[in-house]
Design an enzyme around this catalytic site. Sequence first.
Site, PDB file in Angstrom:
ATOM      1  N   GLU A 156       3.970  11.419  -1.286  1.00 31.68           N
ATOM      2  CA  GLU A 156       2.941  12.446  -1.106  1.00 31.68           C
ATOM      3  C   GLU A 156       2.400  12.502   0.315  1.00 31.68           C
ATOM      4  OE1 GLU A 156       0.021  13.128  -4.151  1.00 31.68           O
ATOM      5  OE2 GLU A 156       0.994  11.696  -5.462  1.00 31.68           O
TER       6      GLU A 156
ATOM      7  N   GLU B 231       1.845   1.018  -6.360  1.00 29.61           N
ATOM      8  CA  GLU B 231       1.027   1.970  -7.112  1.00 29.61           C
ATOM      9  C   GLU B 231       0.924   1.549  -8.572  1.00 29.61           C
ATOM     10  OE1 GLU B 231       0.864   6.782  -8.006  1.00 29.61           O
ATOM     11  OE2 GLU B 231       2.689   5.893  -7.186  1.00 29.61           O
TER      12      GLU B 231
END
Length: 886
Positions: free
Chosen positions: A457, A766
């Site tokens: 991202e 993550e």
Amino acid sequence: MNNAPYDLRIDGGGDQFTVSGPAPRLSWKPPSDAERPTGHELECTVDGEARPAVRVASGRHRFLPWPWAALRSGRQVAWRVRADGAGGPSPWSGWNAFEVGLLDEDWRARWISPAESGDPGYGKRPAHTLTTRFEARAGVRSARLYATALGVYEAYVNGERAGTAELSPGSTSYDRTLYAQASDVTSAVKAGGNRVEIVLSDGWYRGQVGAFRLPAGWGTVLGARAELHVVYEDGSRQVVRSDETWTSTRSAITRADLMAGQTTDFRAGPGAGQPVLVDQVEAPAIDWSPAPPVRVVETRPAETVRQLRDGLWTADFGQNASGWIALDDLGPAGTRTVIDYGEHIGVDGDLTTTHLDSTRPGEDPILFVQRDEAVSTGRGETFEPRHTVHGFRYARIRRDGAPLDPASVRMRIVHTDLRRTGTFACSDDDLNRLHEIADWSFRGNAVDVPTDCPTRERLAWTGDYQVFAPTATRLYDVLGFSRKWLRSVRDDQLSDGRIANFSPDGRRIKHHLDDQFALMTGSAGWGDAIVAVPWELYRSYGDREVLAENWEAMVRWVEWALRTARTARHQSRIERSAQPLPHERYIWDGSFHWGEWTEPKEKTADGTPIDPIKTNPIAWFMADKGEVGTAFLYRSTSTLADVARVLGRTEDAARYTETAERVRDAWRTEFLTPDGRTTGDTQAAYVRALSLGLVPEELRPAAAARLVELIRAAGTHLGTGFLATGDLLPVLCDTGHSDTAYELLLRRTAPSWLYMLDRGATTIWEDWEGIDDNGDAHDSLNHYSKGAVIRFLHTHTLGLRQAPGSVAWESIEVTPVPHPSLSWARGTHESPQGTITVEWRTTGDELTLTVDVPPGTTARVVFPDGTTEVTTTGVFRRTKQIPTVW
């Protein structure tokens, strides 16, 4: 020891030299061997001419307003200070030098744009070279190039690169904020003919954005603006400006995108120049960034280069980071080298990036690609792609018909060049390594703005940084870096007061309120960054201005959340009662919240993780997250009251204090039972309730005990996610459960931090199981939020923290929470007062604690046996018996 003020600084950024606006604020550290100064004397020269000395009848040494007349563009300034005390003045400090940038009102250059023919589409466009020539006389004394762009640019004078900053002009909300860069190009300017070039590509301005590689919406036409100011020995000046006389050519960079990569064909000639387009863009006023520049901060050789088959190699650099690869040997003419970047190697030894693909329900996945390419002329050129940036540890290199020299492959680590302010080490190598990988994870995401990951991202999500900011301030000086980012957060704020999920927001949600993503904007724990981050910066650095410049945005955000709490209700409460109960006007449950996010996933019988978002996205979207929303509404409202008090806004302080109490009471009514349990009854809920002060004092032991029960029920594993993980261990220690805290910290099975280490992590993942037992990767492997755990190593293991109510580390507490597995810990923090050093060691049944306290600082030292001592400037050292039960 320093017997004079030292570490003089202004609140400005810059590359080769510090650059300011017309009235920078001044800061320094006090002499280390003196009492608190009663005043200061300052001297200043501007372009070599002395200004009258200024006396300040105050011991203040942080963010002193500029005490002389406002400065003009291009001025070269030096200043110094000495302290006044009861025994007379201190010696003078050394001189601190800076330059004033070219102020917006003094720019005369025109915006120029490349002559583009055809558009292959975003992510595939080439870079262009904008060029001019000029004649210079002999006797050049100095030359400064001022430049900026809508896009990413590099500037050259006679082929010599201007400055060392990368990815200029940086990531901003380009509709409102644009920064310029200043470079010293004196050595490049020569008598006779000279050439200035600007290589310009899409960058953040109109390249790909986010996981789904959508086009940035800032604009459709690139632009550059530049002025070269030459000063001769005789005092005369010459200015070369961007204007209609410049020419445009396609560069050798045939494809340039920050996310997808760069292709350079060194065989490509410059081609015929065409006139540039003039004044084709609209741009905001030019300003000067308070942040340090993005730079190549380190170069690493490959640890291993493995040949998989003819023409294919994988390189392992041993560290997941942000940057690119530099290659020296590109082979014979026409040789094409293709470099793919990623975070993981499969069992076959080849690069795999499938864990970074992005999917949306009902749509084909967006395949993740980071790829650079170079085509050789055979003349020994070096390939270094500066119009892109990648997150990677590994690279796959393909080249047909030519060998690869492993020594020619180098990793360039690229991020904001932050100044380190904190260190930690202890007797447990695993904890040292955990600290290291969390540090690396933050650095890899500090690329001009605080991104969530440097791969999939690369967006500056507000939630990520508000979670990590208290840790970031322990590791680095992030004041200028954070102030720069907060300006984009303000720029992107929606008209109703909501804070965008990420800023700079290339999707420009504030102009697309009918977009589905707009419905997912305004989440608790994300938008609250506009309150939490400035407050953390004020507490850490003592910068009152950071509160003032964000005050209006804070108020608009909190008022929107309060209004939403009053006017919108979750369906479950509507079903409970058609009319809202009295306390519900303070329950923030009727709008979208991301919630705790990335809690450990439940698994099926065969061990397959269950992702609730993918399994039932509607149910996840519609779930009641009012407990999270109301908790953060309390935190932001009470913090806003604190901010108001600092800013002298007495009525606002009283009003928000009362409102915060009502929100807290509503939370207790709705989400807390009389026996101290939360209605959600999750680990995250108890951590949040205890860390934010939502639980009444008499119920805190019961709530903490229930938290421990849930941890034990999970096999002594954590169950927190995005928002609560950083506070989990401190809450356990502060409620008398340090044994459980250390068990979680030292746990090696998933979910845990050391599980990451055992699976070879070099950055924080993550997902708690980012690499599973089969060796398969999941989600981003460089996502720093869970790395907030290392703040615990500073505040509890080492024991160094600011005292409640303290600002800028003027008052500290040293309260180590040792563990039998540790025999020593040591750390430092470079505070605004000076360097704080803490060290403790155990020998047998004794603990020796040493604290070095800088001037102007008071320390309260609390030993494990509960005894307390207070000390001030100097070295404090004591040995105590270790309690039988720690």
